[in-house]
Design a protein around this motif. Structure first.
Motif, PDB file in Angstrom:
ATOM      1  N   UNK A 202      12.405  26.480 -39.025  1.00 48.38           N
ATOM      2  CA  UNK A 202      11.420  27.559 -39.015  1.00 48.38           C
ATOM      3  C   UNK A 202      10.158  27.113 -39.755  1.00 48.38           C
ATOM      4  N   UNK A 203      10.358  26.445 -40.896  1.00 50.26           N
ATOM      5  CA  UNK A 203       9.212  26.004 -41.681  1.00 50.26           C
ATOM      6  C   UNK A 203       8.384  24.987 -40.892  1.00 50.26           C
ATOM      7  N   UNK A 204       9.042  24.107 -40.157  1.00 44.99           N
ATOM      8  CA  UNK A 204       8.317  23.126 -39.349  1.00 44.99           C
ATOM      9  C   UNK A 204       7.502  23.809 -38.255  1.00 44.99           C
ATOM     10  N   UNK A 205       8.085  24.866 -37.655  1.00 41.17           N
ATOM     11  CA  UNK A 205       7.326  25.609 -36.648  1.00 41.17           C
ATOM     12  C   UNK A 205       6.077  26.234 -37.264  1.00 41.17           C
ATOM     13  N   UNK A 206       6.238  26.783 -38.461  1.00 41.93           N
ATOM     14  CA  UNK A 206       5.091  27.398 -39.122  1.00 41.93           C
ATOM     15  C   UNK A 206       4.043  26.355 -39.498  1.00 41.93           C
ATOM     16  N   UNK A 207       4.509  25.158 -39.901  1.00 32.61           N
ATOM     17  CA  UNK A 207       3.576  24.099 -40.276  1.00 32.61           C
ATOM     18  C   UNK A 207       2.716  23.672 -39.092  1.00 32.61           C
ATOM     19  N   UNK A 208       3.307  23.681 -37.888  1.00 34.36           N
ATOM     20  CA  UNK A 208       2.540  23.311 -36.701  1.00 34.36           C
ATOM     21  C   UNK A 208       1.390  24.285 -36.475  1.00 34.36           C
TER      22      UNK A 208
ATOM     23  N   UNK B 248       1.666  35.564 -34.597  1.00 36.20           N
ATOM     24  CA  UNK B 248       2.235  34.330 -35.144  1.00 36.20           C
ATOM     25  C   UNK B 248       3.746  34.312 -34.963  1.00 36.20           C
ATOM     26  N   UNK B 249       4.398  35.462 -35.180  1.00 37.11           N
ATOM     27  CA  UNK B 249       5.849  35.553 -34.981  1.00 37.11           C
ATOM     28  C   UNK B 249       6.201  35.295 -33.514  1.00 37.11           C
ATOM     29  N   UNK B 250       5.381  35.831 -32.604  1.00 35.75           N
ATOM     30  CA  UNK B 250       5.597  35.584 -31.175  1.00 35.75           C
ATOM     31  C   UNK B 250       5.516  34.093 -30.861  1.00 35.75           C
ATOM     32  N   UNK B 251       4.516  33.414 -31.433  1.00 35.03           N
ATOM     33  CA  UNK B 251       4.336  31.985 -31.180  1.00 35.03           C
ATOM     34  C   UNK B 251       5.530  31.180 -31.675  1.00 35.03           C
ATOM     35  N   UNK B 252       6.185  31.658 -32.715  1.00 35.88           N
ATOM     36  CA  UNK B 252       7.340  30.949 -33.269  1.00 35.88           C
ATOM     37  C   UNK B 252       8.624  31.270 -32.519  1.00 35.88           C
ATOM     38  N   UNK B 253       8.502  31.984 -31.395  1.00 32.93           N
ATOM     39  CA  UNK B 253       9.667  32.262 -30.555  1.00 32.93           C
ATOM     40  C   UNK B 253      10.173  33.681 -30.634  1.00 32.93           C
ATOM     41  N   UNK B 254       9.516  34.525 -31.422  1.00 31.47           N
ATOM     42  CA  UNK B 254       9.948  35.911 -31.534  1.00 31.47           C
ATOM     43  C   UNK B 254      10.990  36.096 -32.625  1.00 31.47           C
ATOM     44  N   UNK B 255      11.238  37.353 -32.973  1.00 36.37           N
ATOM     45  CA  UNK B 255      12.161  37.672 -34.055  1.00 36.37           C
ATOM     46  C   UNK B 255      13.580  37.199 -33.751  1.00 36.37           C
ATOM     47  N   UNK B 256      14.033  37.324 -32.502  1.00 34.14           N
ATOM     48  CA  UNK B 256      15.404  36.931 -32.159  1.00 34.14           C
ATOM     49  C   UNK B 256      15.606  35.445 -32.385  1.00 34.14           C
ATOM     50  N   UNK B 257      14.626  34.646 -31.960  1.00 32.70           N
ATOM     51  CA  UNK B 257      14.717  33.198 -32.139  1.00 32.70           C
ATOM     52  C   UNK B 257      14.734  32.824 -33.622  1.00 32.70           C
ATOM     53  N   UNK B 258      13.861  33.457 -34.410  1.00 28.14           N
ATOM     54  CA  UNK B 258      13.774  33.131 -35.832  1.00 28.14           C
ATOM     55  C   UNK B 258      15.033  33.569 -36.566  1.00 28.14           C
ATOM     56  N   UNK B 259      15.524  34.788 -36.263  1.00 32.30           N
ATOM     57  CA  UNK B 259      16.741  35.260 -36.911  1.00 32.30           C
ATOM     58  C   UNK B 259      17.919  34.349 -36.624  1.00 32.30           C
ATOM     59  N   UNK B 260      17.982  33.833 -35.386  1.00 34.24           N
ATOM     60  CA  UNK B 260      19.079  32.948 -35.010  1.00 34.24           C
ATOM     61  C   UNK B 260      19.095  31.655 -35.795  1.00 34.24           C
ATOM     62  N   UNK B 261      17.966  31.291 -36.417  1.00 35.64           N
ATOM     63  CA  UNK B 261      17.871  30.052 -37.185  1.00 35.64           C
ATOM     64  C   UNK B 261      18.095  30.284 -38.673  1.00 35.64           C
TER      65      UNK B 261
ATOM     66  N   UNK C 188      17.394  42.221 -29.845  1.00 43.06           N
ATOM     67  CA  UNK C 188      16.375  42.889 -30.656  1.00 43.06           C
ATOM     68  C   UNK C 188      15.326  43.454 -29.717  1.00 43.06           C
ATOM     69  N   UNK C 189      14.975  44.696 -29.937  1.00 41.94           N
ATOM     70  CA  UNK C 189      13.930  45.300 -29.108  1.00 41.94           C
ATOM     71  C   UNK C 189      12.572  44.845 -29.634  1.00 41.94           C
ATOM     72  N   UNK C 190      12.038  43.800 -29.010  1.00 44.97           N
ATOM     73  CA  UNK C 190      10.767  43.250 -29.472  1.00 44.97           C
ATOM     74  C   UNK C 190       9.580  43.928 -28.799  1.00 44.97           C
ATOM     75  N   UNK C 191       9.864  44.995 -28.036  1.00 49.67           N
ATOM     76  CA  UNK C 191       8.756  45.744 -27.435  1.00 49.67           C
ATOM     77  C   UNK C 191       7.921  46.439 -28.510  1.00 49.67           C
TER      78      UNK C 191
END
Length: 492
Positions: free
Chosen positions: A301-307, A336-349, A364-367
């Motif tokens: 996750x940190x690497x994604x944010x660094x990019x 920014x959260x969307x660019x990192x794959x959304x909440x579901x992707x981040x939570x899974x990591x 997760x209802x990301x709507x």
């Protein structure tokens, strides 16, 4: 992909943690559960047999049996063995000094070779290289058109050589790369629904003609036990250098992906976690093993944010400390959260994140992001910069303009207020540090509660305690947000 396997393994570990001291019978029972979990995940039975035997032998040592926390030792051993099964260390692409370097992709039809070629080109382009795609699949209808369309979307040229033999197309692509000063050629070869001699011989001929620096096999992560025969045949005939696993974001059991490294001895170099061009990631065996065991991948996750971090974000963070948190800042955080794959992707990591998702039904209802964005975009420019001026009449207008309710706008305003207070506290701390003054006694050790991402407050308790860990970013920087999240986890 590995959700079912993760759940089964964690259930086994939970039973071990309930015991103060482990007996040989406890270890044998746990190994039986692990064996069944791996077999149900469609891992090759020979791979399972070797994995369980090696793990059991290590678990039965006196160091484990007589230790104060034997269950933790068992988990560590399983983690080490799983990491070894997946390849121990990251395997990177190796480029030679010649120009152009040639990377050849092989695999069955439907494994995702064409999209993998485009994703690899996108990744190499981000690294400063100038790739060229070669459309050597002349059998699948519109294969060259698909490659040309996808290549156009990422700004990478495609050499088609319409009407020519695949070997001639590959050779022509290398000449084209020299003429156009392209330093990498990615050859997309043809596949079949199953292994046949014509496909294998064509791959061998192309390899002989262009002498690729790297031959990568693309493997569909949703393939089960058949993957063993497929990769073994390709390894024998083409002697590929590494594997790209596609469709790792699917919902299949994923056992085939765990079997590849053990069966062929070839490293997994990349994994594809989605459909977008930027979804190809270098494969890290240790991180994947931790995610399978529910330990998360905070480093990822940190690497994604660094990019995503850049000078503009640093400037924005400084401005937020100086002037306060605006609705424009809130909108940027959500994007920014969307660019990192959304909440579901981040939570899974995150450690325990997948378990939390499962408790919530796996979705997760990301709507809520779209709803919040609509409300912010319905505000005037002045309201976005100074949300404090939004009164009841303005809230009603914003609700009408965004198709939401005044209650939704109230919730958004409440969370903006929390974030703005956070900025105020951060500003006060910065001023104290700048003035060389110490904080009041009792306040320096006080934990700072992080506000939540707008609209995510209803998500429920998170595994780290306190508010949503993805909220206020400690000055607006995603890196600060993640470091604070890491500190929270270490305190647990």
């Amino acid at each position: 992909m590995f959700n079912s396997l993760s759940d089964r393994l964690n259930d086994t570990f939970d039973r071990l943690r309930g015991k103060g001291k482990l007996t040989e019978a406890d270890i044998t029972s746990a190994m039986r559960d692990i064996r069944m979990a791996l077999l149900e995940a469609d891992v090759n039975f020979k791979v399972v047999k070797d994995f369980v035997a090696s793990t059991k032998e290590r678990c039965l040592t006196s160091e484990v049996m007589d230790s104060l926390t034997p269950a933790q030792n068992v988990v560590k051993i399983v983690l080490d063995e799983l990491t070894e099964l997946l390849g121990s260390t990251e395997s990177k692409l190796v480029f030679s000094s010649r120009i152009p370097n040639v990377i050849m992709l092989v695999g069955l039809q439907g494994s995702g070779k064409t999209t993998a070629a485009v994703k690899l080109a996108y990744l190499l382009k981000k690294q400063g290289r100038s790739p060229l795609l070669a459309a050597c699949d002349v059998y699948r209808p519109a294969a060259a058109d698909q490659l040309a369309t996808l290549g156009g979307e990422i700004g990478v040229p495609v050499f088609r050589g319409d009407g020519a033999h695949p070997v001639e197309i590959a050779q022509g692509a290398v000449r084209e790369a020299v003429d156009r000063l392209r330093d990498v050629v990615i050859v997309d070869t043809a596949g079949r629904l199953q292994i046949d001699e014509q496909m294998m011989q064509e791959a061998v001929d192309i390899k002989r003609a262009v002498k690729p620096d790297q031959v990568l096999m693309v493997v569909d992560a949703m393939t089960g036990q058949d993957i063993v025969n497929v990769v073994s045949t390709f390894a024998e005939r083409t002697d590929f250098d590494g594997v790209i696993i596609s469709k790792l974001d699917g919902d299949a059991r994923g056992g085939g992906a765990l079997s590849v490294r053990a069966v062929t001895g070839k490293p997994i170099k990349f994994v594809s976690m989605g459909e977008k061009p930027d979804s190809l990631e270098p494969f890290h065996p240790d991180r994947m093993a931790k995610r399978i065991l529910g330990m998360g991948d905070v480093v990822g996750i940190i690497e994604k944010a660094q990019e995503m971090a850049d000078a503009e974000q640093a400037e924005a963070a400084e401005r937020m400390l100086r002037e306060g948190f605006t609705m424009n800042d809130m909108l940027e955080q959500m994007r920014a959260v969307k660019k990192m794959g959304g909440m579901k992707s981040i939570l899974g990591m995150l450690p325990g994140g997948q378990k939390m998702l499962n408790q919530m039904g796996g979705n997760l209802d990301e709507s809520i992001f779209a709803k919040n964005e609509a409300m912010i975009m319905s505000m005037t420019a002045e309201e976005r910069v100074k949300p404090s001026i939004i009164n009841g009449q303005r809230r009603a207008r914003i609700a009408r303009g965004s198709g939401t309710t005044p209650a939704d706008v109230n919730q958004l305003m409440k969370q903006w207020g929390e974030m703005n207070k956070m900025m105020g506290r951060m500003r006060a701390m910065a001023e104290q540090a700048g003035g060389g003054k110490k904080g009041k006694k009792g306040k320096r050790g006080k934990k700072m509660r992080m506000p939540g991402i707008p609209g995510m407050g209803s998500m429920g308790a998170n595994p780290f305690g306190g508010a949503n860990p993805f909220g206020g970013s400690g000055g607006g920087s995603e890196m600060d947000m993640l470091r604070e999240m890491e500190r929270q986890m270490r305190r647990k």
